[in-house]
Design a protein around this motif. Structure first.
Motif, PDB file in Angstrom:
ATOM      1  N   ASP A 141      -9.941   4.714  11.437  1.00  7.96           N
ATOM      2  CA  ASP A 141      -9.168   3.578  10.930  1.00  7.96           C
ATOM      3  C   ASP A 141      -9.013   2.565  12.047  1.00  7.96           C
ATOM      4  OD1 ASP A 141      -6.184   3.963  12.199  1.00  7.96           O
ATOM      5  OD2 ASP A 141      -7.112   5.896  11.776  1.00  7.96           O
ATOM      6  N   THR A 145      -8.212  -1.864   8.146  1.00 12.07           N
ATOM      7  CA  THR A 145      -9.113  -0.969   7.424  1.00 12.07           C
ATOM      8  C   THR A 145      -8.773   0.491   7.680  1.00 12.07           C
ATOM      9  OG1 THR A 145     -11.436  -0.348   7.089  1.00 12.07           O
ATOM     10  CG2 THR A 145     -10.796  -0.964   9.303  1.00 12.07           C
ATOM     11  N   VAL A 146      -8.863   1.277   6.632  1.00 13.30           N
ATOM     12  CA  VAL A 146      -8.749   2.731   6.723  1.00 13.30           C
ATOM     13  C   VAL A 146      -9.958   3.304   5.994  1.00 13.30           C
ATOM     14  CG1 VAL A 146      -7.431   4.776   6.053  1.00 13.30           C
ATOM     15  CG2 VAL A 146      -6.229   2.730   6.854  1.00 13.30           C
ATOM     16  N   SER A 156      -8.735  11.436   5.280  1.00 10.77           N
ATOM     17  CA  SER A 156      -9.672  10.794   6.204  1.00 10.77           C
ATOM     18  C   SER A 156     -11.011  11.530   6.191  1.00 10.77           C
ATOM     19  CB  SER A 156      -9.095  10.825   7.623  1.00 10.77           C
ATOM     20  OG  SER A 156     -10.040  10.347   8.564  1.00 10.77           O
ATOM     21  N   PRO A 403      -3.087   4.445   8.540  1.00 10.77           N
ATOM     22  CA  PRO A 403      -3.337   3.684   9.774  1.00 10.77           C
ATOM     23  C   PRO A 403      -2.831   4.427  11.014  1.00 10.77           C
ATOM     24  CG  PRO A 403      -1.518   2.704   8.552  1.00 10.77           C
ATOM     25  CD  PRO A 403      -2.078   3.787   7.679  1.00 10.77           C
TER      26      PRO A 403
END
Length: 492
Positions: A141, A145-146, A156, A403
């Protein structure tokens, strides 16, 4: 066939890299059609995944046309195969940011050696993938943006090759470049249901940051099949792709589920994945013994000092002032400067640890509890010689997609260490390690296991991965993003 006589895009996207290359070499498909189909699929999935920092549409189509018109196309092992490249090696004409918004240019004038090898093999670079700043963290991240895991977008894809893994798992590309300094290929592979090999030190050219993280970081690839990974590894290593040689005998494989980090352990599904692989190994006639590798506190300290120093070294290499880094990375780099100044990154630490780990495979220890056939070979130390070691990869599901760059260095350090304690030792030792899928969790995310081996064991690891792929086939793409729509197990 469509009206032009070619395969429709839906029949191109999702094919393994080896099959795409075979069809392009024969003329059944053009590289332009292959790349165009993958760009269309990329456009459909990218808004929900966020794998790419740069998509090279026009450049990729031009490069594909060059493959189609090349007189040597018939000899290219990756002819027309779309690939993605992680944003910490040079791609000519593109800015290499190493995941940092503070790095803005200029564009690179030449390819990194690994990128050049991919291109010479016929691969087409369709984009540059996202990564956490300086490749330091286990989630991908950054500001604005992630990057999300195609198997579960609330999670993730891990890091630091998270963008590359998300690109492959979503079907945007069949192969992606990545690299691994503490697990940065293997952790995204585990999180996204892929297969990845961290080569031993010196097998594949480096050129990662200032000094390859004091020798810990190596380049490699992420793939959905062992055959694809085998070809990609051969290309990156400068070898001629070819069949993997069977060992001609049952392997002797150690298994250890003990975490190198006190206070952490693999959860139930992760341990069950190891047990399932042990059962498959013994059913195939291999000998499995219980043995823990000698990962000491000194080795852990050696990994930690190199990780700290890498932040300071790479920021200086990129010309990025520490004040311009994300707060977590700034703290990281300041500690790294102090580590360097104190002389705590000592080559002897890695050398001694490598010798100890090589001795683990060579039979320097006598402690073992066998499962399966008991015939064994004894090393000079009286212990059983081992071909490979099987371990978990992570303690539980991937970290949440959030984030993380807004959180403190301590929060990132703690989350990363608790989730992924099994990968860093093999970077310090410079020994090869491979991760492959091993089922799914009750909640749907992929499970994985890790195999590690002595120097030169890359092809042995790939051969065994291929055997397990046939016995325990895995789904090749995340269900929601699967180009085939239905289940797509690895071809056997």
């Amino acid at each position: 066939m469509d009206a032009s006589g070619g395969l429709p895009a839906g029949r191109i996207v999702g094919l393994p890299a080896t099959e795409l290359a075979t069809r392009v070499r024969s003329g059944e498909l053009t590289a332009v059609d292959v790349v165009r189909a993958h760009l269309a699929h990329l456009d459909a999935v990218e808004p929900r995944v966020g794998a790419f920092r740069v998509v090279r549409r026009e450049a990729a189509l031009a490069e594909a046309h060059a493959v189609d018109t090349a007189l040597t196309r018939f000899a290219m092992p990756l002819a027309g195969v779309p690939v993605a490249v992680k944003d910490n090696v040079a791609v000519a004409g593109e800015v290499c940011t190493d995941g940092s918004a503070a790095r803005t240019g200029p564009p690179e004038t030449r390819d990194a050696e690994v990128v050049g090898r991919l291109r010479r093999a016929g691969a087409v670079v369709v984009g540059i993938t996202r990564m956490p700043e300086l490749g330091l963290y286990g989630a991908t991240d950054g500001p604005g943006t992630v990057t999300r895991n195609p198997w579960d977008t609330a999670r993730s894809p891990a890091g630091s090759s998270g963008g590359s893994a998300a690109a492959v798992a979503s079907g945007a590309v069949p192969l992606a470049h990545g690299n691994d300094g503490m697990g940065s290929l293997r952790l995204p592979a585990a999180a996204c249901g892929l297969v990845a090999l961290k080569p031993g030190v010196g097998v594949v050219p480096g050129g990662i940051g200032a000094d390859d993280w004091s020798g810990m970081a190596v380049n490699g690839a992420l793939a959905t099949t062992v055959a694809d990974l085998t070809v990609a590894h051969a290309v990156l290593a400068g070898e001629e792709p070819g069949p993997l040689e069977a060992p001609g005998r049952p392997l002797r494989i150690a298994v250890s589920t003990r975490s190198p980090l006190p206070g952490t352990r693999a959860d139930g599904p992760a341990r069950a994945a190891v047990d399932a692989v042990v059962a498959a190994l013994t059913a195939a006639g291999h000998t499995v013994v219980r043995r823990d590798p000698p990962i000491t506190p000194g080795a852990a300290a050696g990994v930690l000092t190199r990780w700290m120093a890498a932040a300071a070294d790479d920021a200086a290499h990129l010309g990025v002032p520490l004040a311009d880094l994300q707060p977590r990375s700034r703290t990281h780099a300041r500690i790294g400067r102090a580590v360097r100044a104190a002389g705590l990154v000592r080559p002897a630490t890695a050398e001694r640890f490598r010798e100890r780990m090589v001795g683990f495979f060579d039979g320097a220890s006598r402690t073992a509890s066998p499962q399966g056939p008991t015939a064994s070979v004894r090393g000079v130390g009286g212990g059983e010689v081992l071909d490979l070691l099987l371990t978990p990869v992570v303690t539980g599901p991937p970290l949440p997609a959030r984030p993380w760059h807004e959180r403190s260095f301590a929060a990132n350090l703690t989350a990363n260490a608790r989730w992924a304690p099994w990968t860093p030792a093999w970077n310090l030792a410079g020994l090869p390690a491979l991760v492959l899928p091993a089922g799914t969790r009750p909640t749907g995310q992929p499970l994985a296991v890790q195999f590690a081996g002595p120097p030169g064991a890359e092809r042995r690891l790939l051969w065994l991965a291929g055997e397990l792929e046939r016995r325990l086939p895995w789904r090749r793409h995340a269900p929601v993003f699967d180009p085939a729509g239905a289940s797509s197990p690895a071809p056997v």
